[in-house]
Enzyme design. Structure first.
Site, mmCIF file in Angstrom:
data_model
loop_
_atom_site.group_PDB
_atom_site.id
_atom_site.type_symbol
_atom_site.label_atom_id
_atom_site.label_comp_id
_atom_site.label_asym_id
_atom_site.label_seq_id
_atom_site.Cartn_x
_atom_site.Cartn_y
_atom_site.Cartn_z
ATOM 1 N N GLN A 296 -4.887 -8.469 -42.175
ATOM 2 C CA GLN A 296 -4.961 -8.152 -40.435
ATOM 3 C C GLN A 296 -3.561 -8.161 -39.829
ATOM 4 O O GLN A 296 -3.715 -7.744 -38.720
ATOM 5 C CB GLN A 296 -6.149 -9.023 -39.939
ATOM 6 C CG GLN A 296 -7.497 -8.464 -40.588
ATOM 7 C CD GLN A 296 -8.138 -9.372 -41.705
ATOM 8 O OE1 GLN A 296 -7.203 -9.763 -42.466
ATOM 9 N NE2 GLN A 296 -9.399 -9.745 -41.705
ATOM 10 N N LYS B 60 -9.985 -16.999 -39.116
ATOM 11 C CA LYS B 60 -9.689 -16.437 -40.380
ATOM 12 C C LYS B 60 -9.107 -17.539 -41.444
ATOM 13 O O LYS B 60 -8.189 -18.153 -40.795
ATOM 14 C CB LYS B 60 -8.632 -15.372 -39.969
ATOM 15 C CG LYS B 60 -8.106 -14.325 -41.055
ATOM 16 C CD LYS B 60 -8.962 -13.953 -42.160
ATOM 17 C CE LYS B 60 -10.080 -13.047 -41.534
ATOM 18 N NZ LYS B 60 -11.266 -12.572 -42.316
ATOM 19 N N ASP C 245 -13.670 -17.327 -34.473
ATOM 20 C CA ASP C 245 -14.945 -16.682 -35.010
ATOM 21 C C ASP C 245 -16.190 -17.698 -34.313
ATOM 22 O O ASP C 245 -17.259 -17.041 -34.033
ATOM 23 C CB ASP C 245 -14.969 -16.168 -36.232
ATOM 24 C CG ASP C 245 -14.202 -15.133 -36.705
ATOM 25 O OD1 ASP C 245 -12.900 -15.517 -36.543
ATOM 26 O OD2 ASP C 245 -14.470 -14.128 -36.628
ATOM 27 N N ARG D 296 -22.349 -9.889 -41.000
ATOM 28 C CA ARG D 296 -21.405 -10.953 -41.068
ATOM 29 C C ARG D 296 -22.082 -11.964 -40.522
ATOM 30 O O ARG D 296 -22.352 -12.097 -39.464
ATOM 31 C CB ARG D 296 -20.146 -10.399 -40.549
ATOM 32 C CG ARG D 296 -19.508 -9.166 -41.082
ATOM 33 C CD ARG D 296 -17.952 -8.858 -40.767
ATOM 34 N NE ARG D 296 -17.112 -10.079 -41.362
ATOM 35 C CZ ARG D 296 -15.854 -10.089 -41.070
ATOM 36 N NH1 ARG D 296 -15.166 -9.435 -40.025
ATOM 37 N NH2 ARG D 296 -15.215 -10.957 -41.638
HETATM 38 O O1 MRU Z 1 -12.525 -11.211 -40.814
HETATM 39 P P1 MRU Z 1 -12.052 -10.338 -39.353
HETATM 40 O O2 MRU Z 1 -10.855 -9.666 -39.337
HETATM 41 O O3 MRU Z 1 -13.224 -9.964 -38.297
HETATM 42 O O4 MRU Z 1 -11.400 -11.893 -38.928
HETATM 43 C C1 MRU Z 1 -11.219 -12.079 -37.569
HETATM 44 C C2 MRU Z 1 -10.435 -13.164 -37.001
HETATM 45 O O5 MRU Z 1 -10.628 -14.016 -37.709
HETATM 46 C C3 MRU Z 1 -9.975 -13.363 -35.595
HETATM 47 O O6 MRU Z 1 -9.112 -14.333 -35.539
HETATM 48 C C4 MRU Z 1 -11.115 -13.808 -34.720
HETATM 49 O O7 MRU Z 1 -12.324 -12.912 -34.921
HETATM 50 C C5 MRU Z 1 -10.963 -13.967 -33.134
HETATM 51 S S1 MRU Z 1 -10.380 -12.210 -32.706
HETATM 52 C C6 MRU Z 1 -10.392 -12.149 -30.767
#
Ligand code: MRU
Length: 337
Positions: free
Chosen positions: A193, A245, A234, A88
């Site tokens: 999520q 996200k 992220d 990713r």
């Molecule tokens: O695609 P994902 O579910 O891995 O995305 C996660 C997010 O966007 C979270 O908000 C981010 O990683 C912060 S988590 C502590």
């Protein structure tokens, strides 16, 4: 991390066990493996997800790949590193963890004995993320001046990080201290999520909540039901532009319009010190089939054209504060140290 009666990952007896998050909340299925490729697939498929947890899992994957290897150690390391780095692109925690593992590997003189030092480093990364969760919770608690209704997006709890998470850890701490009245959890299309994972964690922690589809957040704000918004991130650029996200940017714009404070909570391992602004953040685009189906059930013509960025970038000026384990930083951000 062990919490209540579930955990996102556990390492014991030279195996990693993880909770398959794609099956939550209806099924709690744990997978036990010592195969780095299985962990790489889990990250790609979001069985393991959330920026800090992706990094922690990748670190354990590298260590495990050295459990039984007998020759070509350097070649093997490069191959495993490359495979995990390809899973990713957006969460910088992945590359932070991989680079820490590489540093340790390069410092080992006898590569036939790499497993234990690599495992020690994976645990150090894991432990640090747990420490960060606790400090983020403590620092984030300071933004609460009254009993508040908080809106959040995606999942940022122990399913996504070490410890109790990032934004979720702040919300949990504030709730435990009597400063959270109610949590509004965005559903978080397309992979849900918020609906599947955040509600699971809110329920397990007995925090009162309501779930709404992402587009309904505006109505909640218009009706005066939201006092503040906290999300995770992220990847954060040096100027504070923050990728999280998809849908987070919408919330920040809405907060700006409604004069509601918008905060991000993230460990400093989410700051990418190599990039000046958010325009340099690589955004993951996922297969459009994730929009056209829900939990494997087709809901629209599979040939429809889709647009499916997994993340968006919120400009720094829309972020009231970035809560880290070090401190709360305020706009204008300058993370160069
Ligand atoms: O695609 P994902 O579910 O891995 O995305 C996660 C997010 O966007 C979270 O908000 C981010 O990683 C912060 S988590 C502590």
């Amino acid at each position: 991390m062990m919490q209540n009666n579930y955990y996102s990952i556990k390492f014991s007896d030279d195996y990693l066990t993880f909770l398959d998050q794609t099956k939550l909340p209806l099924q709690e299925v744990y997978v036990t493996t010592d195969d780095y490729e299985r962990i790489a697939i889990a990250i790609e498929k979001l069985e393991l997800r959330g920026a800090p947890l992706i990094g922690i899992s990748a670190a354990f994957a590298i260590a495990l790949s050295f459990k039984n290897i007998s020759s070509n150690h350097k070649e093997h390391f490069d191959q495993v590193y490359k495979r995990l780095a390809s899973t990713r692109p957006t969460a910088v925690n992945l590359f932070y963890a991989l680079d820490r593992m590489k540093k340790v590997f390069n410092s080992i003189t006898d590569h036939s004995k790499s497993y234990q030092p690599l495992l020690n480093e994976a645990f150090a990364i894991y432990n640090f993320e747990q420490f960060c969760s606790n400090k983020i919770a403590e620092n984030g608690f300071k933004i609460f001046t009254k009993k508040s209704n908080v809106l959040t997006h995606c999942n940022t709890g122990s399913l996504a990080a070490g410890g109790f998470g990032t934004a979720f850890a702040v919300i949990k701490k504030a709730y435990d201290e009597g400063y959270v009245n109610h949590v509004y959890a965005d559903e978080t299309r397309p992979l849900l999520q918020g609906l599947r994972l955040t509600t699971f964690e809110l329920e397990k922690n007995a925090i009162p909540f309501t779930v709404q589809t992402d587009s309904m957040a505006a109505v909640l704000m218009q009706q005066g039901k939201v006092d503040l918004v906290i999300t995770g991130a992220d990847r954060i650029a040096l100027n504070g532009d923050s990728a999280n996200k998809v849908g987070t940017y919408n919330l920040a714009v809405l907060c700006n319009y409604h004069n509601i404070p918008f905060y991000i909570a993230a460990p400093t391992t989410t700051i990418d010190r190599k990039i000046a602004t958010g325009s340099e953040i690589e955004i993951e685009y996922r297969n459009g089939s994730e929009i056209l189906s829900i939990s494997g059930s087709q809901i629209a013509n599979p040939d429809i054209k889709t647009f499916s960025p997994a993340f968006d970038v919120t400009p720094a000026h829309l972020i009231k504060g970035i809560i880290t384990e070090e401190d709360i930083y305020f706009f204008p951000y300058n993370f160069i140290r």
